[in-house]
Design an enzyme around this catalytic site. Structure first.
Site, PDB file in Angstrom:
ATOM      1  N   ASP A 247      39.222   9.220  50.818  1.00 37.76           N
ATOM      2  CA  ASP A 247      39.282  10.178  52.012  1.00 37.76           C
ATOM      3  C   ASP A 247      39.953  11.307  52.110  1.00 37.76           C
ATOM      4  OD1 ASP A 247      38.756   9.717  55.163  1.00 37.76           O
ATOM      5  OD2 ASP A 247      41.078   9.979  54.930  1.00 37.76           O
ATOM      6  N   VAL A 248      39.583  12.363  52.661  1.00 36.33           N
ATOM      7  CA  VAL A 248      40.071  13.874  52.637  1.00 36.33           C
ATOM      8  C   VAL A 248      41.379  13.797  53.519  1.00 36.33           C
ATOM      9  CG1 VAL A 248      38.193  15.051  51.833  1.00 36.33           C
ATOM     10  CG2 VAL A 248      38.639  14.847  54.250  1.00 36.33           C
TER      11      VAL A 248
END
Length: 292
Positions: A247-248
């Site tokens: 997940d960024v």
DNA sequence: CTCCAGGTCCATA
DNA sequence: TATGGACATGGA
């Protein structure tokens, strides 16, 4: 009676949860109004609108519209949505000396994972949110919800609930394209609606599987990869060991917490998270909250 | 203008 | 089995 009181467990802070609920003004599925949030649920007895507010000792659920007989079901929903049944003591005990999480569990003490009990909604939301900024994702969701979700008017406001698979299945792909869904996302969404609408996938069936098997089942769906599967396990199924490691938002939060000038590598993240075993989902959620 | 957003799939080697 | 490009749009 149209009110219900829910006792507050240790390490629960309604204000922390409310801050997460209030993270985006374009959220279409609940409304934050002062120190409470309002939400509508399409129940068997018809749409029910309720408000939740809390102090240090008790949460109060108030039915604003709908059948009073639905109040117990709404209470169950709120308990799940705010992850109230979770025993958080092991988490705080484990994290208080963690290099990354030590300060965050102090800062956000009482925050719970805000869950999405509706599996179709949770999966759809991951499809919508893939690879676009969150503001745009909220806009896409709102268009879908306004097009085919259920709606209740109350006090001059519209309260929407996420559509059913059947309602989405009734949409032409072009309608989704016109809402600015990409061709792929329109395809994934309709495919998911077919799968769930026909009963080939349900939350209860997933819950009957061990963690790894349910994750594999989700990844087998079109448009659902590792990130989406872990997100759904975390936000819908309440699996505290789910870890959307790619997940960024997680990457950015770690970069900021560690004062780095670049995002951490996967190997660095695994190393940082070595002490999070079993609580990766909560660590991720607290890191997301640090970005607000 | 370019790059990146709460990724995933598909083609190519 | 691994890597590159496409996808839609908008904000920095």
């Amino acid at each position: 009676m149209n009110r219900l009181a829910i006792a507050i467990p240790p390490h629960f802070d309604f204000a922390q949860c409310l801050r997460f609920l209030d993270r985006n003004a374009e959220e279409s599925l609940h409304r934050v109004e002062g120190a409470r949030f309002l939400k509508m649920l399409p129940l068997h007895s018809g749409p029910a609108l309720f408000a939740v507010q809390g102090d240090d000792s008790v949460l109060e659920v108030e039915l604003l519209a709908g059948d009073p007989a639905a109040l117990p079901a709404i209470g169950d929903y709120v308990r799940e949505m705010l992850d109230l049944e979770r025993d958080m003591l092991p988490f705080y005990e484990k994290m208080k000396s963690d290099a990354v999480m030590g300060s965050l569990v102090h800062r956000f003490d009482g925050l719970r994972i805000i869950r999405l009990p509706d599996l179709f909604e949770a999966l759809s939301w991951t499809i919508i949110g893939q690879q676009i900024n969150l503001a745009f994702a909220y806009r896409l969701k709102a268009r879908l919800v306004e097009r085919c979700g259920t709606v209740l008017e109350h006090d001059g406001q519209s309260y929407h609930a996420f559509p059913t698979p059947e309602a989405v299945l009734g949409l032409d792909a072009q309608v989704l394209r016109d809402m600015q869904f990409s061709r792929q996302k329109a395809d994934y969404l309709l495919s998911l609606a077919e799968t769930m609408g026909s009963g080939k996938l349900s939350r209860s069936a997933l819950e009957a599987l061990p963690f790894a098997a349910s994750r594999a089942r989700l990844i087998a769906l079109r448009g659902i990869g590792p990130w989406s599967a872990d997100y759904v396990l975390m936000k819908c199924l309440g699996a505290t060991e789910a870890f959307p490691i790619a997940d960024v938002g997680l990457h950015n939060a770690l970069r900021i917490q560690l004062g780095m000038d670049r995002k951490p590598t996967p190997a660095e993240i695994r190393s940082l998270a070595a002490g999070w075993r079993g609580w990766e989902a909560y660590c991720t959620f607290f890191l997301w909250q640090s970005l607000l």
